[in-house]
Write a protein that holds these residues in place. Structure first.
Motif, PDB file in Angstrom:
ATOM      1  N   ARG A  24      -5.684   5.063   6.492  1.00 42.40           N
ATOM      2  CA  ARG A  24      -6.967   5.695   6.847  1.00 42.40           C
ATOM      3  C   ARG A  24      -7.059   5.905   8.362  1.00 42.40           C
ATOM      4  O   ARG A  24      -7.549   6.933   8.821  1.00 42.40           O
ATOM      5  N   ARG A  25      -6.583   4.919   9.119  1.00 41.11           N
ATOM      6  CA  ARG A  25      -6.591   5.049  10.589  1.00 41.11           C
ATOM      7  C   ARG A  25      -5.631   6.142  11.033  1.00 41.11           C
ATOM      8  O   ARG A  25      -5.930   6.912  11.947  1.00 41.11           O
ATOM      9  N   LYS A  26      -4.461   6.201  10.376  1.00 35.12           N
ATOM     10  CA  LYS A  26      -3.477   7.230  10.720  1.00 35.12           C
ATOM     11  C   LYS A  26      -4.037   8.625  10.427  1.00 35.12           C
ATOM     12  O   LYS A  26      -3.818   9.566  11.188  1.00 35.12           O
ATOM     13  N   GLU A  27      -4.774   8.763   9.329  1.00 39.25           N
ATOM     14  CA  GLU A  27      -5.366  10.045   8.958  1.00 39.25           C
ATOM     15  C   GLU A  27      -6.365  10.512  10.016  1.00 39.25           C
ATOM     16  O   GLU A  27      -6.383  11.684  10.394  1.00 39.25           O
ATOM     17  N   ALA A  28      -7.200   9.579  10.494  1.00 39.34           N
ATOM     18  CA  ALA A  28      -8.189   9.933  11.518  1.00 39.34           C
ATOM     19  C   ALA A  28      -7.510  10.366  12.811  1.00 39.34           C
ATOM     20  O   ALA A  28      -7.913  11.338  13.463  1.00 39.34           O
ATOM     21  N   GLU A  29      -6.433   9.654  13.162  1.00 37.65           N
ATOM     22  CA  GLU A  29      -5.695   9.989  14.384  1.00 37.65           C
ATOM     23  C   GLU A  29      -5.004  11.346  14.235  1.00 37.65           C
ATOM     24  O   GLU A  29      -5.023  12.175  15.148  1.00 37.65           O
TER      25      GLU A  29
END
Length: 284
Positions: free
Chosen positions: A79-84
């Motif tokens: 989820r963090r990678k997607e936001a980045e």
């Protein structure tokens, strides 16, 4: 009949069936399953139940196992990678001057692929963008152009009824909606009245249509000739939902129309077919 569990991969996404492999799962359980995209982590939307073979897409894949703490950490990391990735891609789209709008980024559970969903009025040459993204994330990049209805489902929002979009709440699939449905439901054919935020015809026209089709069959329309306890007359107003009618009696043509319910009248003759209203072609 087969025993299945229903699993979804997004909060309001479509529910897919999997074989529980003789194990019991409850709604809300996190599970690891094998899909056409590889191993994914989903949430049980419907516990063990039986469905007919017609409802199943074969071959029915099995639930691999319940998700553990490490799986949930991987999911949170994705989820963090997607936001980045969303922020990085938006910046590169602007730098490259591409006429497209990024909507959502999705990373597969095993990190083998990142999907970028976007909208655009025309075809977009995003080859250079894919090279930049692949170099940045060292994984397979997939660009998917989606329609306006898909955007509404992904982003959510409030409809003209004041409630959250149906597509982002409970509709698994989009079904064809036609202007004929609006006509049969007695709605104004003004595009602003029967179109959703996405600009397409309201989805609710479809799942209310069956009820209106039934009511249209049992309710005399305006112009119908009916028999009442006070004599024969012509229907001047008809309310499908309440079943109330206003009838101008032949023996009292100058008087105000009398009120009846559809159960209190008997249809004698249907109205003559009227010319169809001209409909904007871009709505259907």
């Amino acid at each position: 009949m087969a025993e299945v569990v229903g699993v979804r991969f997004k909060e309001n996404g479509k529910v897919y069936y999997f074989d529980p492999d003789s194990k019991k799962y409850s709604k809300g359980d996190d599970v690891i399953v094998e899909t056409v995209r590889g191993i994914e982590c989903g949430q049980v939307a419907a516990g063990n139940n039986t469905v007919s073979d017609e409802e199943i897409i074969h071959p029915l894949k099995k639930v691999v196992r319940p998700a553990n703490k490490e799986d949930l950490k991987t999911l949170e990391s994705n989820r963090r990678k997607e936001a980045e990735a969303f922020e990085f891609c938006e910046k590169k789209v602007e730098e490259l001057g591409l006429l497209m709008k990024l909507v959502e980024v999705e990373c597969t559970f095993d990190g083998s692929k990142i999907l970028f969903y976007f909208t655009a009025d025309d075809r977009v040459d995003f080859r250079e963008l894919v090279k930049i993204l692949a170099a940045q994330y060292r994984t397979r990049i997939e660009m998917r152009q989606i329609g306006v209805r898909d955007v509404s489902k992904m982003l959510g929002g409030l409809g003209i009824c004041g409630r959250p979009f149906c597509c982002s709440q409970f509709l698994d699939d989009f079904h064809p909606v036609s202007i004929k449905m609006a006509k049969e439901q007695g709605l104004s054919l003004n595009p602003t009245k029967i179109s959703g935020t996405c600009g397409r015809l309201l989805c609710c026209l479809k799942y209310e249509q069956e009820s209106y089709e039934y009511l249209n069959k049992i309710t005399p329309r305006v112009g119908s000739v009916v028999d009442t306890k006070e004599g024969r007359g012509t229907v001047t107003e008809s309310n499908l939902l309440t079943g109330k009618l206003k009838v101008c009696l032949d023996r009292r043509p100058e008087a105000l129309p009398a009120e009846y319910t559809r159960k209190e009248v008997k249809l004698v003759r249907k109205p003559k077919a009227s010319a169809e209203a001209e409909i904007p072609s871009d709505l259907e």
